[in-house]
Design an enzyme around this catalytic site. Structure first.
Site, PDB file in Angstrom:
ATOM      1  N   SER A   8      -2.718   1.138  -5.099  1.00 33.78           N
ATOM      2  CA  SER A   8      -2.172  -0.102  -4.274  1.00 33.78           C
ATOM      3  C   SER A   8      -2.938  -1.189  -4.350  1.00 33.78           C
ATOM      4  O   SER A   8      -2.592  -2.255  -4.358  1.00 33.78           O
ATOM      5  CB  SER A   8      -1.727   0.353  -2.717  1.00 33.78           C
TER       6      SER A   8
ATOM      7  N   ASP B  82      -6.834   2.615   2.485  1.00 30.55           N
ATOM      8  CA  ASP B  82      -8.095   3.146   1.772  1.00 30.55           C
ATOM      9  C   ASP B  82      -7.873   2.455   0.579  1.00 30.55           C
ATOM     10  O   ASP B  82      -6.812   1.946  -0.091  1.00 30.55           O
ATOM     11  CB  ASP B  82      -8.084   4.696   1.759  1.00 30.55           C
TER      12      ASP B  82
ATOM     13  N   ASP C 225      -8.529   3.691  -3.829  1.00 31.23           N
ATOM     14  CA  ASP C 225      -8.710   4.458  -4.706  1.00 31.23           C
ATOM     15  C   ASP C 225      -9.732   4.168  -5.933  1.00 31.23           C
ATOM     16  O   ASP C 225      -9.489   2.799  -6.410  1.00 31.23           O
ATOM     17  CB  ASP C 225      -7.430   4.960  -5.282  1.00 31.23           C
TER      18      ASP C 225
ATOM     19  N   ASP D 163     -11.689   6.862  -1.961  1.00 26.33           N
ATOM     20  CA  ASP D 163     -11.469   7.906  -2.641  1.00 26.33           C
ATOM     21  C   ASP D 163     -12.087   7.933  -4.050  1.00 26.33           C
ATOM     22  O   ASP D 163     -11.504   6.950  -4.589  1.00 26.33           O
ATOM     23  CB  ASP D 163     -10.058   8.594  -2.903  1.00 26.33           C
TER      24      ASP D 163
ATOM     25  N   LYS E  73       7.765  -0.316   0.487  1.00 26.01           N
ATOM     26  CA  LYS E  73       6.727   0.495   1.123  1.00 26.01           C
ATOM     27  C   LYS E  73       6.802   0.520   2.548  1.00 26.01           C
ATOM     28  O   LYS E  73       6.925   1.774   3.282  1.00 26.01           O
ATOM     29  CB  LYS E  73       5.541   0.047   0.631  1.00 26.01           C
TER      30      LYS E  73
ATOM     31  N   TYR F 190       8.021   8.474   3.103  1.00 22.72           N
ATOM     32  CA  TYR F 190       6.716   8.031   2.309  1.00 22.72           C
ATOM     33  C   TYR F 190       5.789   9.046   2.309  1.00 22.72           C
ATOM     34  O   TYR F 190       4.763   9.034   3.305  1.00 22.72           O
ATOM     35  CB  TYR F 190       6.203   6.571   2.816  1.00 22.72           C
TER      36      TYR F 190
END
Length: 628
Positions: free
Chosen positions: A102, A113, A115, A167, A228, A237
């Site tokens: 995202s 968070d 990625d 992450d 979303k 979700y």
């Protein structure tokens, strides 16, 4: 099978060809003034929900990403020197990190968070990243909550860097140096790579393909944020719980953008619900034509792969090797999402006509009002330190329990709430997390009599226990309990009251060995076997056996199945013929001291393959669930 044959009946036999349909443009009309006004009101509604970050927060996230990249490049050079790599190679090793998900799409929410893919040269092994780079991160004062998470498909470093959750995944490519500008969409990079590296690369590759496929990125970002928010508010979700994750929703929105390339964001949201409320599943959603380059990597192919044919809601990733991003979807979750898509279409149609506001679309569903019957799972850990790992382990397997419940003839639907509830630690340090599963009973099969879910829950308990024995979670004293609750007796408190956006915790599982079958599992308590069925613990009072459940207005029965009493009677006879004891079923009469024959159906416990490690002995205890 006939569906897939008809859908692709003209498929060419040549390798590298497939003619699964990619949705063509439906309309290239430009937005009118009223469409722009509706988009403006949509933006205002999203802003009122507090999902956007201010300029200061955005700048801070960018600075953190740059600091992490600098730290990663520094580690690459240190690793080269420790490996005695020639100095000329060390000086040019480079290194690059690629944010994806995202954040890369520009559709992340406030506080979400990030990625990140870390790309390294081929001579630096993956284990170096998850050991020496982990230790380097651990030495940084800005780094908190550092953890290496192992799943069946990926190994991830989870951390919080200067307040930003991240992450990290790692992939090495067949190069001696990593330049600043590198095209990761080049399929030739995948040649001779190990599957774990391909999976790590595909996180970024899929995200970049989605971004490049849409005609207008800013319009796509606004529409995706709206979808979303709607999905989170409506509690659909969560990929690990059998619904859809961020990638799947992004692919669906991107496909609508391609159908209506010049439409405004408000129109795209309306068309999203219009198209997918009428979509004929399991027809796949595709952004690109399926490509079969070679046999090195498996591509989603329901014509040749039986497992792919079983997928109920295929949404295919656009990057090679193309895979179904929704393989976790079950019969229940598909039905729930179809109903929510229909609700969304009804509301957005009213918005188009000026009869409703956007706030109606984003109303949070009240899970405790949807069903008459619930199962409450509770996981209690003696300390807070290892509790998140146990929560991740259990939450990643709840979808298997849902599928087990779906196979019971009198249960039409099993719906797990995507929001778990964690209570504050007790005085002795124990911490408990709970999950709520709503049950819809089929009135054509259900009878106003007692029935028992002990043998349906036992395989799930066995599976969780098996996984706990094959992981590195060494904490004892962990208990897993379950309880049946009627709607009027439940006291569930929503962890996020009102219309807040939530982000479910990611599962943290550490598999290392092959799980034993349920029958081979040793008891959790030394010298004791699995607990026998116990009388149901009620929150308040017992429910008369003559009470008949009422189905929720939003959901209905799903088909007629053979009567309950025949199967239960057959099961009891079979147990007696095999010399097995029949367990008593809790009932109002039994609670007064009378007991009757068992009316339970014992199911075979199945387990999934895991990887091996030393055996542990957590105390996993499960209570019997008896429903009246």
């Amino acid at each position: 099978m006939s569906f897939w044959r008809n859908l692709n009946k003209e498929r060419e036999a040549a390798v590298g060809c497939s003619d699964y349909d990619v949705a063509p443009p439906v309309s290239e009309a430009f937005p009118e003034e009223k469409d722009l006004d509706r988009t403006k009101s949509l933006l205002e509604e999203l802003q009122s929900c507090g999902i956007f970050e201010d300029s200061g927060e955005l700048q801070h996230r960018e600075e953190v990403v740059k600091k992490l990249e600098s730290l990663y490049k520094e580690w690459l050079k240190e690793t080269c020197m420790s490996l005695d790599v020639p100095e000329v190679v060390t000086d040019k090793v480079g290194g690059k990190i690629f944010p994806f998900g995202s954040y890369h799409l520009g559709a992340d929410f406030k506080g979400a968070d990030i990625d990140i893919l870390c790309v390294g040269p081929g001579f630096i092994e993956r284990k170096e990243f998850f050991t020496s780079f982990y230790n380097k991160l651990k030495a940084q004062k800005e780094v908190k909550d550092l953890l290496v998470s192992h799943t069946h498909s990926l190994t991830v470093i989870k951390l919080t860097y200067d307040g930003i959750e991240m992450d990290l995944v790692y992939a090495r490519v067949s190069r001696r140096s990593i330049p600043e500008k590198m095209d990761l969409l080049d399929d030739r990079l995948l040649k001779d790579l190990k599957p774990e590296c391909v999976r790590s690369l595909n996180g970024y590759r899929v995200t970049e393909e989605i971004r490049q496929s849409v005609p207008d990125v800013s319009t796509f970002q606004l529409a995706l944020r709206a979808i979303k928010l709607w999905a989170k508010r409506r509690r659909i979700y969560s990929n690990k719980l059998g619904f859809l994750g961020g990638v799947s929703w992004a692919i669906m929105v991107a496909s609508i953008c391609k159908m209506y390339p010049n439409a405004s964001a408000s129109t795209l949201v309306h068309k999203f619900f219009e198209v997918f409320s009428m979509w004929k599943w399991p027809r796949p959603v595709l952004l690109k034509t399926l490509v079969y380059l070679d046999k090195s990597f498996a591509v989603w192919n329901p014509l040749d792969n039986k497992a792919d044919r079983a997928h109920l809601m295929p949404i295919i990733t656009p990057a090679y090797p193309q895979q179904n991003s929704t393989f976790n979807v079950s019969r229940s979750t598909l039905g729930i999402m179809k109903e929510e898509l229909q609700r969304g279409y009804t509301i957005t149609e009213a918005i188009q006509e000026g009869k409703e506001k956007w706030a109606k679309l984003f109303q949070t569903s009240k899970f405790t009002d949807q069903y008459q019957h619930y199962i409450k799972l509770q996981l209690t850990s003696p300390t807070e330190e290892k509790h998140p790992e146990w929560v991740g382990l259990l939450e990643s397997k709840i979808r298997h329990l849902v599928k087990t419940l779906e196979r019971i003839e009198y249960i039409s639907r099993a719906h797990v709430n995507t929001e778990s509830l964690t209570a504050p630690p007790t005085r002795d340090g124990k911490i408990t997390t709970s999950w709520l599963i709503g049950l819809l009973l089929d009135p054509k099969v259900y009878r106003p009599r007692a029935f028992n879910l002990y043998f349906e829950l036992k395989p799930f308990r066995c599976h969780v226990y098996n996984l706990s024995e094959t992981t590195n979670m060494t904490e004892n004293g962990v208990t897993l309990s379950s309880r049946y609750i009627l709607k009027e007796n439940q006291t569930w408190r929503d962890p996020h009251p009102g219309n807040r956006v939530f982000r479910p915790a990611a599962p943290v599982v550490r598999p290392t060995s092959s799980a034993a079958p349920c029958g081979a599992v040793r008891p959790a308590m030394t010298g004791k076997g699995w607990p026998k069925p116990l009388a149901l613990k009620r929150n308040q009072s017992s429910v008369p056996s003559t009470s008949r459940p009422s189905a929720s207005a939003s959901v209905g029965p799903q088909g007629t199945k053979r009567p309950l009493h025949q199967q239960l009677e057959t099961s009891a006879k079979k147990k007696r013929s095999e010399g097995q004891p029949t367990h008593p079923v809790s009932s109002p009469a039994a609670e007064r001291g009378n007991s009757g024959p068992s009316q339970s159906t014992k199911r075979v416990c199945s387990s999934e393959p895991e990887t091996q490690s030393k055996k542990l002995r957590p105390d996993l205890v499960s209570q019997t669930l008896s429903i009246y």
